[in-house]
Design a protein around this motif. Structure first.
Motif, PDB file in Angstrom:
ATOM      1  N   GLN A  88      -9.482 -11.540   7.002  1.00 12.69           N
ATOM      2  CA  GLN A  88      -8.403 -10.333   7.132  1.00 12.69           C
ATOM      3  C   GLN A  88      -8.469  -9.300   6.296  1.00 12.69           C
ATOM      4  OE1 GLN A  88      -5.449  -9.550   4.946  1.00 12.69           O
ATOM      5  NE2 GLN A  88      -5.443  -7.813   6.071  1.00 12.69           N
ATOM      6  N   GLU A  89      -8.875  -9.432   5.146  1.00  8.84           N
ATOM      7  CA  GLU A  89      -9.295  -8.631   4.019  1.00  8.84           C
ATOM      8  C   GLU A  89     -10.612  -7.779   4.356  1.00  8.84           C
ATOM      9  OE1 GLU A  89      -8.986 -10.758   0.238  1.00  8.84           O
ATOM     10  OE2 GLU A  89      -6.871 -11.338   0.628  1.00  8.84           O
TER      11      GLU A  89
ATOM     12  N   SER B 223      -6.991 -16.418   8.364  1.00 10.34           N
ATOM     13  CA  SER B 223      -7.764 -16.206   7.277  1.00 10.34           C
ATOM     14  C   SER B 223      -7.582 -15.165   6.475  1.00 10.34           C
ATOM     15  CB  SER B 223      -9.392 -16.433   7.780  1.00 10.34           C
ATOM     16  OG  SER B 223     -10.139 -16.272   6.592  1.00 10.34           O
ATOM     17  N   ASP B 224      -6.920 -15.220   5.269  1.00 13.41           N
ATOM     18  CA  ASP B 224      -6.756 -14.146   4.492  1.00 13.41           C
ATOM     19  C   ASP B 224      -8.168 -13.365   4.000  1.00 13.41           C
ATOM     20  OD1 ASP B 224      -4.365 -14.543   4.600  1.00 13.41           O
ATOM     21  OD2 ASP B 224      -4.009 -15.507   2.539  1.00 13.41           O
TER      22      ASP B 224
END
Length: 185
Positions: free
Chosen positions: A122-123, A118-119
């Motif tokens: 992660q961010e 999951s971007d």
């Protein structure tokens, strides 16, 4: 947003943080969040139209700010870097032990479970860890290896929290505090 809306949003975030910290991303189902928060289902989608990842991402950032605020307070009250790190480990140990060994790092579980898939999550995890590194680096100001040391200290603290949780013992935190003190000499 009115006061009632803000209170509902906060209850949803509080419930999510509690569920994520004790059971991970997959232990924080939306039905559980609604049940724990007491918020209506429609409020969940109103406040978090991006769904579960938005809700968990904001929860991680919020928890990260709380730990960051504690770091800043400890930095202001600690005369040396070693005492600062000892204070951080003591604070996190108190938090962990006080939760019955259920709440280690509010970011680590999400990072381990979701950063690869999951971007947005992660961010969120990366932002929090970066802010903590920055706080550590600021306290190490003037040390020739401040950049490397801030990452090393953060990694040692994260590992110590994991071991303390697994062993249900503060001993890993104490050992890491001693080694960080030796590293800073």
């Amino acid at each position: 947003m009115g006061q009632k809306g803000a209170e509902t949003r906060d209850r949803l975030l509080d419930a999510t943080q509690e569920l994520v910290e004790t059971g991970g991303y997959f232990g924080a189902g939306l039905n559980q969040v609604i049940a724990v928060s007491g918020a209506p289902r429609g409020s969940l989608y109103f406040h978090f139209p991006g769904g579960k990842d938005q809700l968990v991402g904001e929860s991680v950032r919020r928890a990260g700010r709380a730990i960051g605020d504690a770091l800043e307070g400890l930095a202001d009250s600690s005369p040396s870097v070693a005492e600062f790190v000892e204070g951080v480990l003591r604070h996190l140990g108190d938090r962990l032990e006080g939760s019955g060994w259920r709440k280690g790092c509010p970011v680590a579980t999400v990072a381990l479970e979701m950063a690869a898939t999951s971007d947005p999550l992660q961010e969120a995890c990366s932002e929090v860890y970066t802010s903590w590194e920055r706080a550590l680096r600021a306290r190490l100001d003037g040390h020739p290896d401040a950049d490397d040391l801030s990452v090393t200290i953060l990694a040692l603290v994260e590992g110590a929290l994991l071991l303390a949780r697994a062993h249900r013992s503060r001993e890993p935190l104490s050992r890491v505090a001693r080694q960080i003190t030796a590293l800073l000499r």
